[in-house]
Design an enzyme around this catalytic site. Structure first.
Site, PDB file in Angstrom:
ATOM      1  N   GLU A   1      -0.530  -9.434  -0.137  1.00 17.04           N
ATOM      2  CA  GLU A   1      -1.932  -9.714   0.208  1.00 17.04           C
ATOM      3  C   GLU A   1      -2.797  -9.847  -1.041  1.00 17.04           C
ATOM      4  O   GLU A   1      -3.679 -10.703  -1.109  1.00 17.04           O
ATOM      5  CB  GLU A   1      -2.472  -8.593   1.103  1.00 17.04           C
ATOM      6  CG  GLU A   1      -1.812  -8.590   2.467  1.00 17.04           C
ATOM      7  CD  GLU A   1      -2.216  -7.390   3.300  1.00 17.04           C
ATOM      8  OE1 GLU A   1      -1.825  -6.252   2.940  1.00 17.04           O
ATOM      9  OE2 GLU A   1      -2.927  -7.575   4.296  1.00 17.04           O
TER      10      GLU A   1
ATOM     11  N   ALA B   1       0.865  -1.184   0.000  1.00 13.14           N
ATOM     12  CA  ALA B   1       0.000   0.000   0.000  1.00 13.14           C
ATOM     13  C   ALA B   1       0.901   1.232   0.000  1.00 13.14           C
ATOM     14  O   ALA B   1       2.055   1.165   0.426  1.00 13.14           O
ATOM     15  CB  ALA B   1      -0.892  -0.016   1.235  1.00 13.14           C
TER      16      ALA B   1
HETATM   17  N1  COA Z   1       4.572   3.155  -0.759  1.00 16.42           N
HETATM   18  C1  COA Z   1       4.947   4.311  -1.321  1.00 16.42           C
HETATM   19  N2  COA Z   1       6.081   4.447  -2.030  1.00 16.42           N
HETATM   20  C2  COA Z   1       6.849   3.352  -2.183  1.00 16.42           C
HETATM   21  C3  COA Z   1       6.510   2.108  -1.613  1.00 16.42           C
HETATM   22  C4  COA Z   1       5.311   2.037  -0.878  1.00 16.42           C
HETATM   23  N3  COA Z   1       4.872   0.892  -0.325  1.00 16.42           N
HETATM   24  N4  COA Z   1       7.472   1.215  -1.921  1.00 16.42           N
HETATM   25  C5  COA Z   1       8.381   1.875  -2.664  1.00 16.42           C
HETATM   26  N5  COA Z   1       8.008   3.159  -2.814  1.00 16.42           N
HETATM   27  C6  COA Z   1       8.703   4.226  -3.553  1.00 16.42           C
HETATM   28  C7  COA Z   1       9.920   4.743  -2.789  1.00 16.42           C
HETATM   29  O1  COA Z   1       9.517   5.707  -1.822  1.00 16.42           O
HETATM   30  C8  COA Z   1      10.707   5.354  -3.927  1.00 16.42           C
HETATM   31  O2  COA Z   1      10.127   6.579  -4.279  1.00 16.42           O
HETATM   32  P1  COA Z   1      11.065   7.893  -4.539  1.00 16.42           P
HETATM   33  O3  COA Z   1      11.956   7.486  -5.689  1.00 16.42           O
HETATM   34  O4  COA Z   1      10.099   8.979  -4.875  1.00 16.42           O
HETATM   35  O5  COA Z   1      11.837   8.105  -3.269  1.00 16.42           O
HETATM   36  C9  COA Z   1      10.447   4.389  -5.073  1.00 16.42           C
HETATM   37  O6  COA Z   1       9.252   3.694  -4.740  1.00 16.42           O
HETATM   38  C10 COA Z   1      11.550   3.349  -5.248  1.00 16.42           C
HETATM   39  O7  COA Z   1      11.729   2.685  -4.025  1.00 16.42           O
HETATM   40  P2  COA Z   1      13.145   2.606  -3.244  1.00 16.42           P
HETATM   41  O8  COA Z   1      12.863   2.424  -1.790  1.00 16.42           O
HETATM   42  O9  COA Z   1      14.007   3.752  -3.626  1.00 16.42           O
HETATM   43  O10 COA Z   1      13.742   1.275  -3.883  1.00 16.42           O
HETATM   44  P3  COA Z   1      14.785   0.277  -3.195  1.00 16.42           P
HETATM   45  O11 COA Z   1      15.238  -0.645  -4.256  1.00 16.42           O
HETATM   46  O12 COA Z   1      15.813   1.023  -2.429  1.00 16.42           O
HETATM   47  O13 COA Z   1      13.922  -0.563  -2.106  1.00 16.42           O
HETATM   48  C11 COA Z   1      11.991  -1.779  -1.295  1.00 16.42           C
HETATM   49  C12 COA Z   1      12.882  -1.403  -2.512  1.00 16.42           C
HETATM   50  C13 COA Z   1      10.776  -2.529  -1.808  1.00 16.42           C
HETATM   51  C14 COA Z   1      12.786  -2.695  -0.337  1.00 16.42           C
HETATM   52  C15 COA Z   1      11.571  -0.491  -0.559  1.00 16.42           C
HETATM   53  O14 COA Z   1      11.022   0.410  -1.519  1.00 16.42           O
HETATM   54  C16 COA Z   1      10.538  -0.700   0.521  1.00 16.42           C
HETATM   55  O15 COA Z   1      10.871  -1.184   1.589  1.00 16.42           O
HETATM   56  N6  COA Z   1       9.272  -0.321   0.253  1.00 16.42           N
HETATM   57  C17 COA Z   1       8.224  -0.385   1.229  1.00 16.42           C
HETATM   58  C18 COA Z   1       7.708  -1.791   1.379  1.00 16.42           C
HETATM   59  C19 COA Z   1       6.626  -1.835   2.458  1.00 16.42           C
HETATM   60  O16 COA Z   1       6.868  -1.577   3.609  1.00 16.42           O
HETATM   61  N7  COA Z   1       5.423  -2.201   2.023  1.00 16.42           N
HETATM   62  C20 COA Z   1       4.308  -2.364   2.918  1.00 16.42           C
HETATM   63  C21 COA Z   1       3.544  -1.114   3.040  1.00 16.42           C
HETATM   64  S1  COA Z   1       2.196  -1.358   4.173  1.00 16.42           S
END
Ligand code: COA
Length: 262
Positions: free
Chosen positions: A116, A68
């Protein structure tokens, strides 16, 4: 045919509708716009007789759906939070109640709401670079789109507890080992493998396939004796279809069946 909404791309070929969540710059995170478009497209697929199987995937090379949208979650009040979860659950439940098989082609991160959403699909195919997890506790929340319920039902209570409590990510092979995904394929081949599986399903009796969805999905919610009665009733209904006649005649005549879905 390729149509849009821009957040969910829609493509239909040979009875298979592919919905691609299209926010690759945010790893296809589910914001309210994506959820609204998914809701609309799932309803459209449900009621379109030309669609026999639905495939869901994510745009880009890196993510299926990374959860999300955390930017939106961060603004929720308690009352909003409950409504947000109920709305998310209802949209995800549409996958389960579509009356048609839904295959998740998981081409990268499937975290939080992404995992999910995949859990509510009928079948999950992962590419080797897929990664799964329920990291919500890291954000001080728990899964809200059905993960605490469907994950435990699919992989068992202990493994669901571990994934939801530790927030750890597992890779595609581990997801396959614990039964979270049906199949693992090389990078770039998840959507193709999903189309192959869809083709195999579409060659079979459509009514029988619909009853399989009901028998397994509804049956799992019932005590065994009631599930067996449901199975027997659906089995009996099949005997009233011309598809059954065609399937058996085709076998005896040593030719492929041509099902009409009647
Ligand atoms: N919601 C909003 N934005 C998200 C997102 C999410 N769930 N997951 C990734 N993004 C965005 C990042 O903020 C980033 O945006 P930006 O470039 O404007 O800063 C972009 O997507 C790329 O993600 P980034 O974190 O830079 O990539 P990464 O390769 O370093 O890491 C993940 C990848 C998946 C490990 C990391 O993005 C992450 O942990 N995301 C959240 C996962 C999460 O907690 N999901 C459950 C939500 S309830």
């Amino acid at each position: 045919m390729t149509a849009v909404s821009e957040l969910v791309l829609v493509e239909t070929a040979d009875g298979v509708r592919t919905l691609t969540v299209n926010r690759p710059e945010k790893l296809n995170a589910l914001n309210s716009g994506v959820m609204a478009d998914l809701e609309r497209e799932l309803d459209a697929a449900k009621h379109d007789a030309a669609v026999g199987v639905v495939i869901i995937t994510g745009a880009g090379e890196k993510a299926f759906i990374a959860g999300a949208d955390i930017g939106e979650l961060a603004k929720l009040t308690p009352v909003d939070g409950r409504e947000h979860a109920l709305r998310g659950q209802a949209i995800v439940a549409r996958l389960e109640n579509l009356g048609k098989p839904v295959i998740a082609a998981i081409n990268g991160y499937a975290l939080g709401g992404g995992c999910e959403l995949a859990l509510a699909c009928t079948i999950r195919i992962a590419s080797e670079n897929a990664r799964f997890g329920q990291p919500e506790v890291k954000l001080g929340i728990l899964p809200g789109y059905g993960g605490s319920q469907r994950l435990a039902r699919l992989v068992g209570e202990g493994r669901a507890m571990q994934l939801c409590l530790t927030a750890e990510q597992i890779d595609a092979q581990e997801a396959w080992r614990i039964g979270l995904v049906n199949k693992v394929v090389p990078v770039g081949q998840a959507a193709g493998a999903a189309r192959e599986m869809a083709k195999a399903i579409l060659a079979n009796g459509p009514i029988a396939c619909r009853y399989v969805l009901d028998a397994i999905h509804r049956g799992l919610e019932m005590p065994l004796a009631e599930g067996l009665l449901l199975e027997a009733t659906l089995f009996g209904l099949c005997a009233a279809t011309s598809d059954m006649k065609e399937g058996m005649t085709a076998f005896l005549e040593k030719r492929p069946a041509r099902f009409a879905g009647r």
